[in-house]
Design a protein around this motif. Structure first.
Motif, PDB file in Angstrom:
ATOM      1  N   SER A  38      20.200 -27.227 -59.782  1.00  0.00           N
ATOM      2  CA  SER A  38      19.304 -28.415 -60.557  1.00  0.00           C
ATOM      3  C   SER A  38      18.183 -28.033 -60.608  1.00  0.00           C
ATOM      4  O   SER A  38      17.326 -27.646 -59.473  1.00  0.00           O
ATOM      5  N   PRO A  39      17.536 -27.916 -61.950  1.00  0.00           N
ATOM      6  CA  PRO A  39      18.109 -27.889 -63.105  1.00  0.00           C
ATOM      7  C   PRO A  39      19.177 -26.854 -63.238  1.00  0.00           C
ATOM      8  O   PRO A  39      19.145 -25.717 -62.694  1.00  0.00           O
ATOM      9  N   SER A  40      19.914 -27.099 -64.131  1.00  0.00           N
ATOM     10  CA  SER A  40      21.090 -26.256 -64.594  1.00  0.00           C
ATOM     11  C   SER A  40      20.330 -25.094 -65.352  1.00  0.00           C
ATOM     12  O   SER A  40      19.603 -25.230 -65.977  1.00  0.00           O
TER      13      SER A  40
ATOM     14  N   ASP B 140      22.964 -31.238 -69.533  1.00  0.00           N
ATOM     15  CA  ASP B 140      21.682 -30.745 -69.584  1.00  0.00           C
ATOM     16  C   ASP B 140      20.791 -31.456 -70.724  1.00  0.00           C
ATOM     17  O   ASP B 140      19.546 -31.041 -70.737  1.00  0.00           O
TER      18      ASP B 140
ATOM     19  N   PRO C 282      25.665 -28.685 -57.502  1.00  0.00           N
ATOM     20  CA  PRO C 282      25.125 -28.121 -58.429  1.00  0.00           C
ATOM     21  C   PRO C 282      23.669 -27.459 -58.733  1.00  0.00           C
ATOM     22  O   PRO C 282      23.039 -28.000 -57.723  1.00  0.00           O
TER      23      PRO C 282
ATOM     24  N   ALA D 206      15.126 -33.609 -65.183  1.00  0.00           N
ATOM     25  CA  ALA D 206      15.364 -32.130 -65.128  1.00  0.00           C
ATOM     26  C   ALA D 206      16.516 -32.445 -63.786  1.00  0.00           C
ATOM     27  O   ALA D 206      17.231 -31.344 -63.471  1.00  0.00           O
ATOM     28  N   TRP D 207      16.224 -33.325 -62.876  1.00  0.00           N
ATOM     29  CA  TRP D 207      17.018 -33.585 -61.652  1.00  0.00           C
ATOM     30  C   TRP D 207      18.137 -34.298 -61.520  1.00  0.00           C
ATOM     31  O   TRP D 207      18.595 -34.711 -60.522  1.00  0.00           O
TER      32      TRP D 207
ATOM     33  N   ASN E 273      21.059 -33.826 -62.590  1.00  0.00           N
ATOM     34  CA  ASN E 273      22.397 -33.130 -62.164  1.00  0.00           C
ATOM     35  C   ASN E 273      22.413 -32.577 -60.845  1.00  0.00           C
ATOM     36  O   ASN E 273      23.300 -31.902 -60.133  1.00  0.00           O
ATOM     37  N   ASP E 274      21.504 -33.021 -59.747  1.00  0.00           N
ATOM     38  CA  ASP E 274      21.204 -32.667 -58.442  1.00  0.00           C
ATOM     39  C   ASP E 274      22.783 -32.570 -57.709  1.00  0.00           C
ATOM     40  O   ASP E 274      23.199 -31.764 -56.966  1.00  0.00           O
TER      41      ASP E 274
END
Lengths: 320, 293
Positions: A284-286, B184, A282, B174-175, B177-178
């Motif tokens: 990252s960040p989205s 979010d 994904p 912020a990370w 979701n790597d």
């Protein structure tokens, strides 16, 4: 006057060794009839069309996005060929406006008495490219706009005399991954229209769409062009540029809906990441600022089911 | 007035060679956090999030005016230097020295040692440029006598079972979701005093994708409990007992002990998920991790 800053590393040199990766499979999304009112009367109906799109955002509004790819757009050293860039741009504009000839299409976008600011992006490793800037400028001149009424700028837009009196904007930049906003996008490209860009960085820059509602740019954008000649799909190091994560994609995406174009661009970047890393990876960040530009600011659609993607030209490994 | 950190870095670059393979040293530049935006276009937030204190950028120029810049960040702690290095690297090599974790590819070098993170881009890559980069980088590393100690929370991951080079360490949501998209939102309430170690755990079978494991170290059990409840409320069904199978067949869950919250995602089966969750907790008891330095 352009505000380019060139580092010691030229784009030509950088691109010469940029990675070329391929693999394929692509899906042409089902062609649908565009309902966003951006065709022959685009200039006159800009506000109305946006309102229509917003009003019908939950039902039938579709955004046309044209992806043009041409393997000849890059020369042996990875430099864009000006004549091919112009041809790709013309192809996109003709299709977008529904005109047979590109110039007829351009006439629906820009009027001779317009003052036109071409918002570029000068990041030296992968910028908008001079070839894209000049192709846009050429066609704006062809519509009858005086040369002195055309400005090309990035970081200097707030002080540029042409931009200060601009009645029309053309937004053109490449897409690349970004440490903080997920991707550098068309929506993000207007951050230079505010004096305090650092105040738009919270929550992965989710508030960037708000800038598009400010008088300095609101309802002025006639065309968005996402340059996908050599997008970068992963960042390394403080300056973000990582040569091995650059993909020679040979593409140009154009449309009236910046959110829709960014959405397609992100899909392509994600495809490259998954391909390169060999797994789902994904962003990252989205890049949530793109979705927020849709849901909160009504700038367009981030729903792939409401994007009429029109693919023209080379179609291997398009990732969309 | 220059800070001690700044002076130390300036002394460091002052002692670097004046010329290396035709590249001559130019005047260094100093960037404290408030001016980093001027130097790094769009990338400053990453370093600020890792709480860097000072950056000294040391340019070298060749006869044609081409430039190579050695950017040396004082990250304030080895943990932050490790974290920012891990943020985007794909491998670890010994390009700089056997005891220095670095990654060199296509003219781009970055490495960390002690509380320092350094980076230089020599592009397009040439053998001569690569050699010059290596020489200067080695001299930088040689001047750093601090220990490159990894954050204690990283030791709670099952290192032997991890996908190589997959460890991430951060203190900003912020990370998160790597490797797996959780949300979010800042579901786990990760802030400046919360440490996260994250990695992928290799699957026993080639078909299954790696599981994703996060170990979150809070300052208090109360903070950990609040994050656990929020995570369960947002991502797990009621009555799931902290572990639930997802639509794609994988398992998602969390487990808290005192101020430690462990999260697993993409686990191939319930047993593996539970083992990963409990294993981190057990290592925590054995290791008694220290806080950030």
């Amino acid at each position: 006057m352009k505000d380019k800053k060139r580092s010691g590393m030229t784009r030509r040199v950088f691109l010469r060794d940029a990675s070329i990766a391929t693999l394929g499979g692509s899906l042409l999304l089902g062609a649908r009839q565009p309902v966003l009112g951006w065709a022959a009367e685009a200039v006159a109906t800009t506000k109305a069309a946006a309102a229509d799109a917003k009003a019908t955002s939950d039902t039938t509004a579709m955004s046309d996005v044209v992806l043009v790819r041409n393997l000849d757009v890059l020369d042996d050293e990875g430099e864009p060929r000006a004549e091919v860039v112009l041809e790709m741009l013309d192809t996109a504009v003709a299709r977008l406006t529904g005109q047979k000839e590109a110039l007829e299409g351009w006439h629906t976008l820009i009027k001779p008495d317009d003052v036109v600011g071409i918002k570029s992006n000068v990041w030296s490793p992968i910028g908008t490219t001079e070839q894209v800037e000049q192709a846009l400028r050429t066609r704006v001149i062809d519509t009858g706009v005086a040369a002195e009424d055309i400005g090309i700028s990035d970081r200097g837009v707030l002080n540029d005399p042409v931009f200060k009196r601009a009645s029309a904007l053309i937004n053109a930049r490449p897409m690349r991954t970004h440490h903080w906003s997920g991707v550098g996008s068309l929506i993000k490209n207007y951050i230079m229209f505010v004096t305090d860009p650092y105040n738009y960085h919270e929550e992965a820059c989710s508030r960037l769409g708000e800038i598009w509602t400010y008088p300095v740019v609101k309802d002025k954008t006639r065309l968005n062009v996402l340059v996908m000649f050599t997008p970068q799909f992963h960042n390394v190091g403080p300056h973000g540029f990582s040569p091995r994560h650059v993909w020679q994609y040979h593409g140009l995406i154009a449309g009236f809906d910046p959110v829709a174009i960014d959405t397609v661009g992100v899909k392509i970047i994600k495809g490259m990441r998954n391909e390169y890393f060999g797994e789902e990876r994904p962003l990252s960040p989205s890049p949530q600022h793109i979705a927020v530009a849709d849901t909160k600011y009504g700038l367009g659609t981030s729903d792939l089911d409401r994007i009429n993607l029109i693919k023209i030209g080379y179609d291997e490994k398009s990732f969309c | 007035m220059a800070s001690n950190n700044e002076n130390y870095l300036l002394e460091m670059v002052d002692s670097l060679p004046e010329e290396v393979a035709g590249w001559r040293k130019a005047e260094p530049e100093v960037y404290p956090p408030e001016s980093l935006y001027r130097y790094i276009n769009g990338g400053a937030e990453l370093y600020i999030a890792y709480q860097y204190t000072t950056l000294v950028s040391q340019p070298y120029l060749d006869a044609d005016g081409n430039e190579m810049r050695f950017d040396i960040f004082d990250m304030g702690s080895p943990a932050s230097a490790f974290g920012v290095f891990c943020h985007s690297r794909e491998a670890i090599d010994d390009f700089v020295a056997p005891d220095v974790e670095s990654e060199y590819a296509s003219g781009l070098l970055h490495f960390w040692k002690g509380p320092y993170y350094a980076s230089v881009l020599g592009y397009p890559e040439t053998a001569a440029k690569k050699a010059a980069i290596q020489e200067v980088a080695r001299q930088i590393a040689a001047q750093i006598d601090s220990e490159s100690r990894r954050p204690a929370v990283v030791a709670l991951l099952p290192e032997a079972d991890l996908v190589p080079y997959s460890i991430r360490y951060f203190r900003h949501h912020a990370w998160i979701n790597d490797y797996h998209h959780f949300s979010d939102e800042n579901l786990l309430n990760i802030g400046g005093d919360t440490e996260v170690a994250m990695a992928k755990v290799a699957s026993a079978t080639a078909e299954a994708r790696p599981a994703v494991l996060l170990v979150v170290q809070y300052q208090t059990p109360t903070a950990a409990e609040a994050a656990e409840q929020e995570f369960m409320r947002a991502l797990l069904a009621k009555g799931s007992d902290g572990l639930q199978q997802q639509e794609d067949g994988t398992w998602l869950g969390c487990h808290r002990t005192d101020e430690l919250l462990v999260v697993v995602a993409d686990a191939p089966d319930q047993k593996t998920a539970r083992q990963l969750l409990v294993g981190c907790t057990e290592r925590s008891r054995e290791n008694q991790p220290e806080g950030p330095r």
